[in-house]
Enzyme design. Structure first.
Site, short mmCIF file in Angstrom:
data_model
loop_
_atom_site.label_atom_id
_atom_site.label_comp_id
_atom_site.label_asym_id
_atom_site.label_seq_id
_atom_site.Cartn_x
_atom_site.Cartn_y
_atom_site.Cartn_z
N HIS B 14 0.84 -1.20 0.00
CA HIS B 14 0.00 0.00 0.00
C HIS B 14 0.87 1.25 0.00
O HIS B 14 2.10 1.16 0.00
CB HIS B 14 -1.00 0.01 1.18
CG HIS B 14 -0.43 0.34 2.52
ND1 HIS B 14 -1.17 0.97 3.51
CD2 HIS B 14 0.80 0.14 3.05
CE1 HIS B 14 -0.43 1.11 4.57
NE2 HIS B 14 0.77 0.63 4.34
N CYS B 33 5.91 6.36 4.51
CA CYS B 33 4.70 5.64 4.05
C CYS B 33 4.15 6.22 2.76
O CYS B 33 3.26 5.63 2.14
CB CYS B 33 3.61 5.67 5.12
SG CYS B 33 4.10 4.87 6.65
N HIS B 39 5.12 0.24 -0.40
CA HIS B 39 5.79 -0.63 0.56
C HIS B 39 4.71 -1.64 0.99
O HIS B 39 3.62 -1.64 0.40
CB HIS B 39 6.35 0.16 1.74
CG HIS B 39 5.32 0.76 2.63
ND1 HIS B 39 4.61 1.90 2.29
CD2 HIS B 39 4.83 0.39 3.84
CE1 HIS B 39 3.75 2.19 3.25
NE2 HIS B 39 3.86 1.28 4.21
N HIS B 41 3.17 -4.92 4.02
CA HIS B 41 3.12 -5.50 5.38
C HIS B 41 2.56 -6.91 5.34
O HIS B 41 1.80 -7.27 4.44
CB HIS B 41 2.21 -4.66 6.29
CG HIS B 41 2.65 -3.26 6.49
ND1 HIS B 41 3.74 -2.93 7.26
CD2 HIS B 41 2.18 -2.08 6.00
CE1 HIS B 41 3.91 -1.61 7.27
NE2 HIS B 41 2.98 -1.07 6.51
N ASP B 79 -5.14 -10.50 -0.02
CA ASP B 79 -3.86 -11.20 0.11
C ASP B 79 -3.06 -11.14 -1.19
O ASP B 79 -3.56 -11.48 -2.27
CB ASP B 79 -4.11 -12.67 0.48
CG ASP B 79 -2.81 -13.36 0.82
OD1 ASP B 79 -1.90 -12.72 1.39
OD2 ASP B 79 -2.68 -14.56 0.51
N GLU B 126 -0.92 -4.17 11.83
CA GLU B 126 -0.10 -3.83 10.66
C GLU B 126 1.36 -4.18 10.87
O GLU B 126 2.04 -4.66 9.97
CB GLU B 126 -0.24 -2.32 10.39
CG GLU B 126 0.33 -1.88 9.07
CD GLU B 126 0.33 -0.36 8.95
OE1 GLU B 126 -0.15 0.14 7.94
OE2 GLU B 126 0.83 0.33 9.86
#
Lengths: 137, 137, 137, 137, 137, 137
Positions: B14, B33, B39, B41, B79, B126
């Protein structure tokens, strides 16, 4: 000889893709990791060094120094970055965990050896279910 | 009344970015961010439902059914995806953990209520250092 | 040479008991693990393989394939089963973590070697306080 | 040959300080770890032993016995103690994790060997970000 | 209304002791926690705030700001410190986890409310086996 | 009012089965949890109590006392046992996590209230992916 390990973390995006292959072939081999809009992980990096204990400090290596080297040489380049697009030492390489672990080893080795210890292991944990370990050549 | 929680996981990319703002403003507010190359998670999703125990099963809800609903309604869409680009229920929204938690609640609520229990909490973790909890309106 | 590890999980019942011994002797040696009505654990299985990186994929082994082998050869036989009663490859053996780790190695070795990598380590974690590691003969 | 590991825990205070150095020098090298009013940690100790499996028990070593040795020889002396002041086997030594790991090895080695197995590794985890491993001389 | 939690960590020494009591009484009540040479822990602090989502950021609160407040107001005073001796806001208080959690709440409340959110919960985890939660008066 | 939580652990076998149903119906509803040869888990039990702080101790409740009550009233009956066969307070009940959590609450409530605090929450974690919470009637 004693071993000490420092954990650092980075959150990054990546994609698994072989540019010489068709989209179908990429999906066949890499599954959902081939998504061209990227996905990402909370990577954990464990760097293990070995050496003799310095009698004045009780340390193999000062973790402050070890952490600084890892931060400067790899974490700043990896954290909140895209492994395929943003990272100089990954340019032109597959963004797999295996390739990443070897690339991190190569970035760290000489600086860590200058701290008076010896790089022993680079471990990269990608998810709670898989990790890679590289002990050098 | 008793509460049961199911954990599911998804790995996603995201970026935090307000399109009405300049790049500088985005970096000022969102820091790293805001990286336009993304990037990502390893997100953990905890879904808590509440209800009475069914005397025949000893269950509030069959976890097989709860897991199926979560998989089908949200995990398959999240996912190995890009939260900003790939996810229908995040379209036009900020890809923050807070906004994501509310969007997941809205996706899950009616299907979970059809299982005979009631959605109580959506928690999205997160990183090891931050998570969001939404209990509905 | 690089090492990659896949974690899988299984929840199983077992009992520690030497049929040649009296009940008293079994309780003396195995303590509450000798309970003849069984007890159980959430076992974690870590399978480590080693090999060279395939230049086309960046992989030592495709984790999808490694996971399939582990699932098919051992997890399907162990998960939600009784280690003493249900598992063909544990028949007639002590259901200790040590014996189980070796038995899992023997189940996995040839199939994993056919994936083009080499089995390096089977680690079985029984509780947060103990685990066994087997590197082969 | 098979390896089994037992985890034990102890909560202790310590300080990193070289008495031959000035306060300034201690702070320069050890940073906030030099605080003369002490700080502390939840230490985790992992003791790995190796050996052959006893056919009667399925064990390398009975974990009850291994745990008793670790408790009696080291945990009772370390838990809720001050590593610099209270621990006989740390007297006159730097209270670093490296030095502690070696001292624990020396305390455990002969008793563990009397259990019929062989001490392989002492690992001391000080925080979630660092740990030390000692495999003996 | 949505809740967001930030985890921070601090490693500290402490002792449980009521100065009005004899040594024997202190040991009777506090056990090994009364060791006058101190012991210590890796404390984890979870700070939960609640509020409405800011439409421009998707945030209840910017975690950078929340983390800065927690660092400045409490972590810098607690990390690598002695809770009984070094911490202004613990002076004259019992150094129990319960008392610490309330004291942290009082340190944080006004600064966090100035961030536009509202302090909801201070959770302090002392060991893997115990933690305290305080929701304010 | 402040809340404190103690974690205890037990390893147990169980089976999910409704004796009024056919084997087929049991398998349809409970899946592999219906295996008549049992399976098992490493259960984690979190007991939360609430109360005011005692000015002499800084405690809501002495964790030594809380832990003793939990050990004596439930852990000794559950650990290394079969939930369907061995546990007096589970006799004739479904051995689901929901039913177990309520049964544990009923075992603990009066003894914990005699410690001067009040039972607030019983949480039972069965696997890393699911847990149940019961706050009383």
């Amino acid at each position: 000889m004693i071993y000490i390990t420092r954990r650092e973390r980075f959150n990054a995006a990546h994609m698994l893709r072989n540019e010489k292959w068709s989209d179908d072939k990429n999906i066949e081999v890499f599954g959902k990791c081939a998504n061209q809009n990227w996905h990402g992980h909370n990577f954990e990096l464990f760097v293990t060094v070995k050496g003799e204990i310095n009698a004045n400090t009780g340390f193999v290596v000062n973790l402050k120094d070890l952490s600084s080297v890892i931060q400067e040489k790899v974490i700043e380049k990896l954290d909140h970055k895209n492994l395929n697009l943003d990272v100089d030492f990954m340019r032109g390489k597959m963004a797999s965990t295996e390739v990443l672990a070897i690339a991190i080893w190569e970035e760290l080795e000489s600086d860590i050896n200058q701290l008076g210890s010896k790089l022993h292991l680079v471990k990269v944990q990608e998810t709670e279910n898989n990790f890679v370990e590289y002990f050098g050549k």
